[in-house]
Enzyme design. Structure first.
Site, short mmCIF file in Angstrom:
data_model
loop_
_atom_site.label_atom_id
_atom_site.label_comp_id
_atom_site.label_asym_id
_atom_site.label_seq_id
_atom_site.Cartn_x
_atom_site.Cartn_y
_atom_site.Cartn_z
N GLU A 93 0.54 -1.36 -0.11
CA GLU A 93 0.21 -0.14 0.13
C GLU A 93 0.45 1.20 0.06
OE1 GLU A 93 -2.49 2.36 0.03
OE2 GLU A 93 -4.14 1.13 0.70
N ASN B 157 -9.47 5.74 3.87
CA ASN B 157 -8.82 5.50 2.82
C ASN B 157 -8.33 6.39 2.13
OD1 ASN B 157 -6.54 3.19 2.05
ND2 ASN B 157 -8.77 1.62 1.77
N ASP C 67 -9.90 2.35 -2.67
CA ASP C 67 -8.37 2.19 -1.72
C ASP C 67 -8.30 3.51 -2.64
OD1 ASP C 67 -6.92 1.11 -0.54
OD2 ASP C 67 -7.68 -0.78 -0.91
#
Length: 294
Positions: free
Chosen positions: A20, A153, A204
């Site tokens: 991420e 997010n 996301d």
């Protein structure tokens, strides 16, 4: 602008559980593996091997560079915000998620053009409404900006810092907030920029390109979407992994970098848990830095 489908290349092999937070900073691509608490860099020199910069004993959601402090990062980690120093130690600024009703952790985060650091949180069990958005000011004060989220997010900012995009992944929504560039306060409540979910995946990680358009990694859909600032969908790129998690545009070379996850995938592809890249006809900007005192 011409936008054609281009081949996707795996630049770092799969294996990360939850890669991420990809950002370009000081000539290198940095990203995390959240669950294992690791921070990596990939140098922009043609060498394909990433280097591990730190490994924490808590989850690591995202980092941003710190002004005038090479190899020091402000980090959304564990239950709060900390400075991650060159020896791998954490100097905590605050741990607000220790004061929550359910066990929670920090998630994705980013610095804004004014030098503040913004990061979201989530409950480990996905409790609805347990997530928050925090802002870390230049004096190190951590301020709760929004609550009632579920999985906060992908914070992303316009170039002038006056527009904040925030995904609530579980709710399938992308919010847009007006930000006072001087104070960092939100001007009014958030508005819904896009509502997504179901078979089309959930939003996301996000980033804004040099034309002001928003790129969104679509968890569960195996694709990345690009939206015009007015909210309409411009382009969709397919990637060979079902769970893309973050997107980042190279600041000078027109390449899109995408992190992906193996977490939650029943039949992982070779690209699940990898870092991918694809040529695109638009550029981005280098990561903003936290301009607080260190």
């Amino acid at each position: 602008m011409t936008f054609t489908t281009a081949p996707v290349t795996v630049v770092v092999d799969g294996g990360y559980e939850l890669a991420e937070g990809g950002r370009w900073a000081d000539g290198r691509y940095v990203y995390v593996d959240i669950i294992s608490g690791r921070l990596f860099e990939l140098r922009d020199d043609g060498r394909p091997t990433p280097r591990q910069l730190a490994r924490l004993d808590v989850p690591l959601g995202a980092v941003a560079p710190v002004s005038d402090a090479p190899d020091v990062w402000i980090a959304a980690a564990g239950t709060g915000i900390a400075l991650l120093t060159v020896d791998g130690a954490l100097e905590w600024l605050d741990r607000p998620e220790e004061r929550t009703a359910v066990p929670s952790r920090m998630n994705d985060g980013v610095a804004d053009p004014a030098g503040r650091f913004w990061a979201g949180s989530m409950a480990y069990d996905g409790t609805r409404g347990a997530g928050c958005l925090y802002r870390t000011d230049l004096d190190g004060t951590v301020v709760r900006v929004l609550d009632g989220l579920t999985i906060a997010n992908g914070p992303a900012f316009s170039a002038d810092g006056t527009t904040l995009y925030l995904a609530d992944s579980a709710a399938g929504t992308i919010l847009r907030c007006r930000v006072d560039a001087l104070s960092g306060d939100l001007s009014g409540g958030p508005e819904t920029f896009a509502r997504l979910g179901g078979e089309e995946g959930r939003p996301d990680g996000m980033t804004v390109d040099e034309e002001g358009c928003l790129w969104v990694a679509m968890w569960g859909a195996g694709e990345v979407r690009r939206y015009h600032p007015d909210g309409h969908l411009l382009h969709t790129l397919s990637v060979p992994a079902p769970h893309p998690t973050s997107v980042c545009l190279h600041p000078t070379d027109h390449r899109l970098y995408v992190t992906t996850a193996r977490h939650g995938v029943t039949d992982p592809t070779p690209a699940s848990g990898a870092v991918l890249t694809v040529p695109v006809p638009v550029g981005g900007t280098a990561a903003c830095i936290w301009r607080g005192r260190y």
